[in-house]
Design a protein around this motif. Structure first.
Motif, PDB file in Angstrom:
ATOM      1  N   ASP A   1       0.816  -1.213   0.000  1.00 60.54           N
ATOM      2  CA  ASP A   1       0.000   0.000   0.000  1.00 60.54           C
ATOM      3  C   ASP A   1       0.856   1.272   0.000  1.00 60.54           C
ATOM      4  OD1 ASP A   1      -2.284   1.446  -0.092  1.00 60.54           O
ATOM      5  OD2 ASP A   1      -2.824   1.172   2.005  1.00 60.54           O
ATOM      6  N   ASP A   2       1.620   1.490  -1.091  1.00 59.72           N
ATOM      7  CA  ASP A   2       2.461   2.687  -1.236  1.00 59.72           C
ATOM      8  C   ASP A   2       3.377   2.884  -0.021  1.00 59.72           C
ATOM      9  OD1 ASP A   2       1.312   3.123  -3.673  1.00 59.72           O
ATOM     10  OD2 ASP A   2       0.070   4.808  -3.048  1.00 59.72           O
ATOM     11  N   ILE A   3       4.104   1.848   0.318  1.00 63.88           N
ATOM     12  CA  ILE A   3       4.961   1.865   1.501  1.00 63.88           C
ATOM     13  C   ILE A   3       6.391   2.251   1.122  1.00 63.88           C
ATOM     14  CG2 ILE A   3       6.004   0.433   3.297  1.00 63.88           C
ATOM     15  CD1 ILE A   3       3.438  -1.266   3.213  1.00 63.88           C
ATOM     16  N   THR A   4       6.939   3.194   1.857  1.00 65.27           N
ATOM     17  CA  THR A   4       8.364   3.505   1.770  1.00 65.27           C
ATOM     18  C   THR A   4       9.045   2.888   2.979  1.00 65.27           C
ATOM     19  OG1 THR A   4       7.856   5.601   0.663  1.00 65.27           O
ATOM     20  CG2 THR A   4      10.077   5.326   1.536  1.00 65.27           C
ATOM     21  N   TRP A   5      10.092   2.080   2.726  1.00 65.49           N
ATOM     22  CA  TRP A   5      10.731   1.362   3.829  1.00 65.49           C
ATOM     23  C   TRP A   5      12.182   1.797   3.997  1.00 65.49           C
ATOM     24  CZ3 TRP A   5      14.958  -1.443   2.304  1.00 65.49           C
ATOM     25  CH2 TRP A   5      15.018  -1.865   0.970  1.00 65.49           C
ATOM     26  N   PHE A   6      12.646   1.701   5.230  1.00 64.71           N
ATOM     27  CA  PHE A   6      14.002   2.090   5.588  1.00 64.71           C
ATOM     28  C   PHE A   6      14.580   1.041   6.534  1.00 64.71           C
ATOM     29  CE2 PHE A   6      11.400   5.759   4.758  1.00 64.71           C
ATOM     30  CZ  PHE A   6      12.196   6.599   3.981  1.00 64.71           C
ATOM     31  N   LEU A   7      15.698   0.443   6.144  1.00 64.11           N
ATOM     32  CA  LEU A   7      16.399  -0.499   7.010  1.00 64.11           C
ATOM     33  C   LEU A   7      17.524   0.257   7.704  1.00 64.11           C
ATOM     34  CD1 LEU A   7      16.769  -3.409   8.040  1.00 64.11           C
ATOM     35  CD2 LEU A   7      18.375  -3.756   6.130  1.00 64.11           C
ATOM     36  N   LEU A   8      17.464   0.311   9.018  1.00 63.79           N
ATOM     37  CA  LEU A   8      18.430   1.037   9.839  1.00 63.79           C
ATOM     38  C   LEU A   8      19.236   0.058  10.689  1.00 63.79           C
ATOM     39  CD1 LEU A   8      15.986   3.811  11.120  1.00 63.79           C
ATOM     40  CD2 LEU A   8      17.265   3.772   8.982  1.00 63.79           C
ATOM     41  N   LYS A   9      20.451   0.462  11.057  1.00 66.96           N
ATOM     42  CA  LYS A   9      21.308  -0.429  11.835  1.00 66.96           C
ATOM     43  C   LYS A   9      21.920   0.314  13.017  1.00 66.96           C
ATOM     44  CE  LYS A   9      25.127  -3.753  11.447  1.00 66.96           C
ATOM     45  NZ  LYS A   9      26.110  -4.375  10.516  1.00 66.96           N
ATOM     46  N   LYS A  10      21.903  -0.323  14.189  1.00 69.24           N
ATOM     47  CA  LYS A  10      22.553   0.210  15.376  1.00 69.24           C
ATOM     48  C   LYS A  10      24.028  -0.185  15.358  1.00 69.24           C
ATOM     49  CE  LYS A  10      20.559  -0.028  19.400  1.00 69.24           C
ATOM     50  NZ  LYS A  10      19.844  -0.534  20.610  1.00 69.24           N
ATOM     51  N   HIS A  11      24.877   0.669  15.918  1.00 68.06           N
ATOM     52  CA  HIS A  11      26.304   0.392  15.874  1.00 68.06           C
ATOM     53  C   HIS A  11      26.939   0.368  17.258  1.00 68.06           C
ATOM     54  CE1 HIS A  11      26.787   0.425  11.514  1.00 68.06           C
ATOM     55  NE2 HIS A  11      25.851   1.359  11.513  1.00 68.06           N
ATOM     56  N   LYS A  12      26.163  -0.013  18.263  1.00 70.77           N
ATOM     57  CA  LYS A  12      26.777  -0.202  19.573  1.00 70.77           C
ATOM     58  C   LYS A  12      26.085  -1.310  20.325  1.00 70.77           C
ATOM     59  CE  LYS A  12      24.176   3.046  22.496  1.00 70.77           C
ATOM     60  NZ  LYS A  12      24.276   4.191  23.387  1.00 70.77           N
TER      61      LYS A  12
END
Length: 208
Positions: free
Chosen positions: A197-208
């Motif tokens: 359904d018109d989704i914009t996705w973002f994969l984020l990563k923690k670095h600690k």
């Protein structure tokens, strides 16, 4: 307002949330979800555990279980009817029947997922939800929502103040300096094979 902090919580916990279940299930949605997560997680390392904020009946977690057969899946869900179905999929011990604002998560998961849920959160409570997403993740956060460069409220099935668009991932990145963007993309509702359904996705990563 009874036990809820916002009108949006009550909205999803009751009749409208029950009706949503019937509109959002089935083999076609599962196929689209499989395609979605294969793309969204293509640049991620192996994922052994996942916690979904606003899991509903588990259509996203079902897809993730097919992609990662040994994954430990957990879900937070405010709607009691949805929780009954969710427990059948991932077990009652892995279901948190609660508001996102009130839930207490003690164990971190490799992947924390929120998909078309932030758009329904009261904007004044977003900072609290961002913090919970961050705290629950040991590595990745996947945010999949309706994007808009500036905050805007949109009528949702005849209801006002129930759907909000903004740059959720951008706000998240601004809030947490040890989080970086891994990947992002868009899925169109008119995709001929695997619509979302018109989704914009973002994969984020923690670095600690």
């Amino acid at each position: 307002m009874e036990k809820y902090k916002t009108v949006q919580e009550k909205f999803w916990a009751e009749e409208f949330g029950n009706d949503y279940i019937e509109r959002n299930k089935g083999a076609h949605l599962l196929a689209s979800n499989l395609n979605f997560f294969i793309k969204a997680l293509s640049n991620a390392d192996k994922i052994n555990s996942c916690l979904e904020f606003g899991a509903n009946i588990g259509m996203n977690l079902q897809a993730l279980g097919l992609i990662f057969p040994n994954i430990v899946r957990k879900g937070i869900e405010i709607n009691a009817t949805a929780c009954i179905e969710l427990e059948k999929l991932i077990g009652s011990d892995n279901v948190f029947h609660n508001s996102i604002f009130d839930v207490e998560i003690k164990e971190k998961s490799d992947l924390v997922l929120i998909k078309t849920v932030l758009i329904h959160i009261n904007p004044e409570m977003l900072e609290e939800v961002y913090q919970k997403l961050y705290d629950a993740s040991s590595k990745y956060i996947l945010i999949a929502e309706y994007y808009n460069p500036s905050p805007v409220s949109v009528s949702y099935r005849g209801h006002s103040e129930r759907l909000f668009k903004r740059d959720f991932a951008g706000e998240f990145l601004n809030k947490f300096q040890d989080v970086t963007l891994v990947d992002y993309g868009f899925v169109y509702k008119r995709d001929l094979a695997f619509p979302q359904d018109d989704i914009t996705w973002f994969l984020l990563k923690k670095h600690k």
